[in-house]
Structure formats: structure tokens, C-alpha cells
Design an enzyme around this catalytic site. Structure first.
Site, PDB file in Angstrom:
ATOM      1  N   GLY A  19       1.183  -0.899  -0.327  1.00 28.50           N
ATOM      2  CA  GLY A  19      -0.093   0.117   0.238  1.00 28.50           C
ATOM      3  C   GLY A  19       1.027   1.388   0.658  1.00 28.50           C
ATOM      4  O   GLY A  19       0.286   2.629   0.302  1.00 28.50           O
ATOM      5  N   ASN A  34       1.801   3.039  -2.706  1.00 29.99           N
ATOM      6  CA  ASN A  34       0.801   3.565  -3.563  1.00 29.99           C
ATOM      7  C   ASN A  34       0.151   4.553  -3.439  1.00 29.99           C
ATOM      8  O   ASN A  34      -0.787   5.754  -3.708  1.00 29.99           O
ATOM      9  CB  ASN A  34       0.925   3.615  -5.103  1.00 29.99           C
ATOM     10  CG  ASN A  34       2.350   3.482  -5.760  1.00 29.99           C
ATOM     11  OD1 ASN A  34       2.301   4.126  -6.106  1.00 29.99           O
ATOM     12  ND2 ASN A  34       3.008   2.246  -5.889  1.00 29.99           N
ATOM     13  N   ARG A  49     -14.932 -15.720 -11.844  1.00 30.51           N
ATOM     14  CA  ARG A  49     -13.927 -14.177 -11.708  1.00 30.51           C
ATOM     15  C   ARG A  49     -15.267 -13.156 -12.730  1.00 30.51           C
ATOM     16  O   ARG A  49     -15.217 -11.996 -12.116  1.00 30.51           O
ATOM     17  CB  ARG A  49     -13.146 -14.407 -12.919  1.00 30.51           C
ATOM     18  CG  ARG A  49     -11.725 -13.016 -13.514  1.00 30.51           C
ATOM     19  CD  ARG A  49     -10.925 -12.953 -14.141  1.00 30.51           C
ATOM     20  NE  ARG A  49     -10.005 -14.477 -14.020  1.00 30.51           N
ATOM     21  CZ  ARG A  49      -9.040 -14.084 -13.382  1.00 30.51           C
ATOM     22  NH1 ARG A  49      -8.610 -12.986 -13.103  1.00 30.51           N
ATOM     23  NH2 ARG A  49      -8.231 -14.629 -13.022  1.00 30.51           N
ATOM     24  N   ARG A  66      -4.842  -8.428  -9.187  1.00 31.81           N
ATOM     25  CA  ARG A  66      -6.239  -9.839 -10.236  1.00 31.81           C
ATOM     26  C   ARG A  66      -6.195  -8.946 -11.346  1.00 31.81           C
ATOM     27  O   ARG A  66      -6.055  -7.921 -11.498  1.00 31.81           O
ATOM     28  CB  ARG A  66      -7.319  -8.921  -9.106  1.00 31.81           C
ATOM     29  CG  ARG A  66      -7.162 -10.063  -8.169  1.00 31.81           C
ATOM     30  CD  ARG A  66      -7.183 -11.541  -7.392  1.00 31.81           C
ATOM     31  NE  ARG A  66      -8.593 -11.957  -8.343  1.00 31.81           N
ATOM     32  CZ  ARG A  66      -8.691 -13.688  -9.081  1.00 31.81           C
ATOM     33  NH1 ARG A  66      -7.018 -13.831  -8.682  1.00 31.81           N
ATOM     34  NH2 ARG A  66      -9.705 -13.953  -9.588  1.00 31.81           N
ATOM     35  N   ASN A  79      -3.719   2.413 -13.971  1.00 38.54           N
ATOM     36  CA  ASN A  79      -2.565   1.359 -13.381  1.00 38.54           C
ATOM     37  C   ASN A  79      -0.671   1.650 -13.470  1.00 38.54           C
ATOM     38  O   ASN A  79      -0.627   2.237 -14.203  1.00 38.54           O
ATOM     39  CB  ASN A  79      -2.625   0.021 -13.597  1.00 38.54           C
ATOM     40  CG  ASN A  79      -1.651  -0.922 -13.552  1.00 38.54           C
ATOM     41  OD1 ASN A  79      -1.766  -1.324 -12.192  1.00 38.54           O
ATOM     42  ND2 ASN A  79      -0.305  -1.508 -14.598  1.00 38.54           N
ATOM     43  N   HIS A  88       2.606   0.313 -13.054  1.00 44.04           N
ATOM     44  CA  HIS A  88       3.485  -0.688 -13.453  1.00 44.04           C
ATOM     45  C   HIS A  88       5.232  -0.361 -13.293  1.00 44.04           C
ATOM     46  O   HIS A  88       5.529   0.719 -13.646  1.00 44.04           O
ATOM     47  CB  HIS A  88       3.311  -1.391 -14.092  1.00 44.04           C
ATOM     48  CG  HIS A  88       4.163  -2.684 -15.134  1.00 44.04           C
ATOM     49  ND1 HIS A  88       3.256  -4.122 -14.918  1.00 44.04           N
ATOM     50  CD2 HIS A  88       5.513  -2.576 -15.347  1.00 44.04           C
ATOM     51  CE1 HIS A  88       4.614  -4.811 -14.946  1.00 44.04           C
ATOM     52  NE2 HIS A  88       5.126  -4.026 -15.573  1.00 44.04           N
ATOM     53  N   GLU A 126      -7.774  -4.453 -22.252  1.00 42.91           N
ATOM     54  CA  GLU A 126      -8.128  -6.104 -21.941  1.00 42.91           C
ATOM     55  C   GLU A 126      -6.813  -6.982 -21.602  1.00 42.91           C
ATOM     56  O   GLU A 126      -6.926  -8.035 -21.787  1.00 42.91           O
ATOM     57  CB  GLU A 126      -9.207  -6.895 -23.067  1.00 42.91           C
ATOM     58  CG  GLU A 126     -10.250  -6.197 -22.994  1.00 42.91           C
ATOM     59  CD  GLU A 126     -10.687  -5.371 -23.585  1.00 42.91           C
ATOM     60  OE1 GLU A 126     -10.517  -4.092 -23.435  1.00 42.91           O
ATOM     61  OE2 GLU A 126     -12.433  -5.345 -22.879  1.00 42.91           O
ATOM     62  N   ASP A 131      -1.007  -4.809 -19.039  1.00 44.40           N
ATOM     63  CA  ASP A 131       0.189  -3.870 -18.630  1.00 44.40           C
ATOM     64  C   ASP A 131       0.194  -3.176 -20.152  1.00 44.40           C
ATOM     65  O   ASP A 131       0.930  -3.161 -20.831  1.00 44.40           O
ATOM     66  CB  ASP A 131       1.207  -4.653 -18.548  1.00 44.40           C
ATOM     67  CG  ASP A 131       2.047  -4.987 -17.159  1.00 44.40           C
ATOM     68  OD1 ASP A 131       0.392  -4.231 -16.416  1.00 44.40           O
ATOM     69  OD2 ASP A 131       1.644  -6.332 -16.942  1.00 44.40           O
ATOM     70  N   ALA A 146      10.203   7.041  -7.722  1.00 49.51           N
ATOM     71  CA  ALA A 146       9.768   7.555  -8.466  1.00 49.51           C
ATOM     72  C   ALA A 146       7.969   7.262  -8.992  1.00 49.51           C
ATOM     73  O   ALA A 146       7.001   8.451  -9.461  1.00 49.51           O
ATOM     74  CB  ALA A 146      10.019   7.156  -9.693  1.00 49.51           C
TER      75      ALA A 146
HETATM   76  C1  GRF Z   1       4.237  -1.291  -7.380  1.00 46.80           C
HETATM   77  O1  GRF Z   1       5.391  -1.243  -7.108  1.00 46.80           O
HETATM   78  C2  GRF Z   1       3.593  -1.277  -8.355  1.00 46.80           C
HETATM   79  O2  GRF Z   1       4.064  -0.170  -9.486  1.00 46.80           O
HETATM   80  C3  GRF Z   1       3.287  -2.624  -8.524  1.00 46.80           C
HETATM   81  O3  GRF Z   1       3.611  -3.322  -7.184  1.00 46.80           O
HETATM   82  C4  GRF Z   1       3.847  -2.910  -6.495  1.00 46.80           C
HETATM   83  C5  GRF Z   1       3.365  -2.096  -5.669  1.00 46.80           C
HETATM   84  O4  GRF Z   1       3.285  -1.706  -4.505  1.00 46.80           O
HETATM   85  N1  GRF Z   1       2.605  -2.736  -9.167  1.00 46.80           N
HETATM   86  P1  GRF Z   1       2.717  -0.663  -2.933  1.00 46.80           P
HETATM   87  O5  GRF Z   1       1.526  -1.501  -2.233  1.00 46.80           O
HETATM   88  O6  GRF Z   1       1.855   0.069  -3.280  1.00 46.80           O
HETATM   89  O7  GRF Z   1       3.315  -0.444  -1.786  1.00 46.80           O
END
Ligand code: GRF
Length: 222
Positions: free
Chosen positions: A22, A24, A75, A101, A117, A119, A155, A158, A186
Site C-alpha cells: 500500500g 502507492n 471471475r 488480480r 494502473n 507498473h 483487456e 500492461d 518515482a
Molecule cells: C508497485 O511497485 C507497483 O508498481 C506494482 O506493485 C507495487 C505495489 O507496491 N504494481 P505498493 O503496494 O503500492 O507499496
């Protein structure tokens, strides 16, 4: 009548989907508090009841829901529950931040180009795996620059339209952990900035690309 402290109708509502640490989510909460992100985090949805992200959300007073795959026969039904929760909380935009997921197509259809998202690589490099997979693959491949990418979810995993990217150097003595930490720093800047740009209507999608207008030109009316 008691006032609902979470209701602030003057700012757009967003929801955040998480599965783990968590950090982010924490960055988004911080950005809201410091008004770098003009939004209300109306709901956090976690796919795991043990996610540390839930503690972060609760400490910030954000309503939380758990939608774990084990609770649903398919799902599709898991996806329909997510759609219902996103619609009920009034989210204009959803953010997946460490969400493990893959969405059923019904979620992507209901929130077409409204799910962002983050990544941990410079996509399209090192797509298709969860952290720390992309960071490990970056080290193994010998790239000298890596970073992070925000993109709309489609769909194709990434591979949706890229909103923004931030590069970081890969050092000779990096381990997966040191590189992941540098990328994460970053990410914590890029994600709130990207969400704000999308909420401002500054991200136009053309095919699988985006055109991002600078803040200045929006305010200048061009
Ligand atoms: C981050 O590196 C994000 O880019 C990736 O999973 C990680 C999640 O980290 N999708 P956090 O749970 O936000 O600390």
C-alpha cells in the site's frame, strides 16, 4: 444530523484497488492531504484481507471493502461486485496500486479508460508480471535505465494507453531491492500526478496512445 466527513462534493471521487503493502495508496493519500491531488478517495477495495494497505486506508478514515476471489464462484461475479462497489461509491476513476488480480472484462467495459494502473518498469519492457518481477527482469537484462509507467487498463495486460513514465538509473551494484526502492520513489510522484492529469481531462486517448496536454496550455485555454 452527523456530517459525513468523507463527503466532499466539490472534488471528484476516486477508488483505489490494492492487494499488499500500500505505499502507492499512501502516496495518493498524502497527495490528497497536501492538495497536490484534488480528489477524494471514496473507497479502497482490497483483494486480500491481510493487506497492509487496508490498515493505511483505515488509519486515514477511508471506507474499505474486501473483494477476494475465494468469495465468488467466478471471475465474472467478482468483477460484477467490483463494478457495483465502484458505481455505488461514485468513483469517476479507479486506480490499481499493487492490485494482484486481472479484471474480468466486465470491469474494463464498465470503466473503459477510467482505470489507471502503475507498473514498475518502462512499458512495454518487462510487462506481465507483478513486482518484483519487472525489477528483477530489468536487472537480469542489463538495461541501464528503468522506471515506472502509468497507463489505462485495457483487456491486454500492461498494454493499455500509456499516460506517463518516469525513468531512474540502474546502478552497477543494484540489487532487486535497491532498484525497486528507487523505482518506488518515482512511482509515488508519478501516480498522483497521472491521476490528477486524468481528472483534469488532460489525457486524450487516440488508439493505443495518449495525448497529454500540459497544465499551462489548459489554463491558457489552448
Ligand atoms: C508497485 O511497485 C507497483 O508498481 C506494482 O506493485 C507495487 C505495489 O507496491 N504494481 P505498493 O503496494 O503500492 O507499496
Amino acid at each position: 444530523m452527523e456530517e459525513d466527513i468523507h463527503t466532499n462534493s466539490s472534488v471528484p471521487r476516486i477508488a483505489v484497488l490494492v492487494s499488499g503493502r500500500g505505499s502507492n495508496l499512501e502516496a495518493l493519500i498524502h497527495a490528497v492531504k497536501t492538495q497536490q491531488l484534488r480528489a477524494e478517495i471514496a473507497l479502497v477495495i482490497s483483494s486480500k484481507s491481510s493487506a497492509r494497505a487496508l490498515d493505511i486506508a483505515k488509519a486515514a478514515g477511508i471506507p474499505c471493502e474486501i473483494v477476494s476471489p475465494a468469495q465468488y464462484p467466478s471471475r465474472k461475479e467478482e468483477g460484477l461486485k467490483i463494478v457495483e462497489l465502484l458505481q455505488t461509491c461514485g468513483a469517476q476513476l479507479a486506480v490499481t496500486a499493487g492490485y494482484s488480480r486481472i479484471f474480468d472484462p466486465c470491469v474494463i467495459e464498465a470503466f473503459r479508460l477510467k482505470i489507471i494502473n502503475i507498473h514498475p518498469s518502462l512499458l512495454p519492457a518487462f510487462a506481465g508480471s507483478m513486482a518484483p518481477g519487472p525489477q528483477k527482469r530489468a536487472l537480469e537484462s542489463g538495461v541501464k535505465i528503468s522506471g515506472c509507467t502509468t497507463h489505462f487498463i485495457t483487456e491486454d495486460t500492461d498494454a493499455g494507453p500509456i499516460i506517463a513514465q518516469r525513468a531512474v538509473p540502474v546502478m552497477n551494484d543494484d540489487t532487486v531491492e535497491t532498484l525497486a526502492d528507487r523505482i518506488l520513489e518515482a512511482e509515488h510522484q508519478l501516480l498522483p500526478e497521472s491521476v490528477q492529469m486524468a481528472l483534469d481531462g488532460r489525457v486524450t486517448v487516440e488508439g493505443n496512445k495518449t495525448i497529454v496536454t500540459s497544465e499551462r496550455s489548459v489554463y491558457a485555454g489552448s
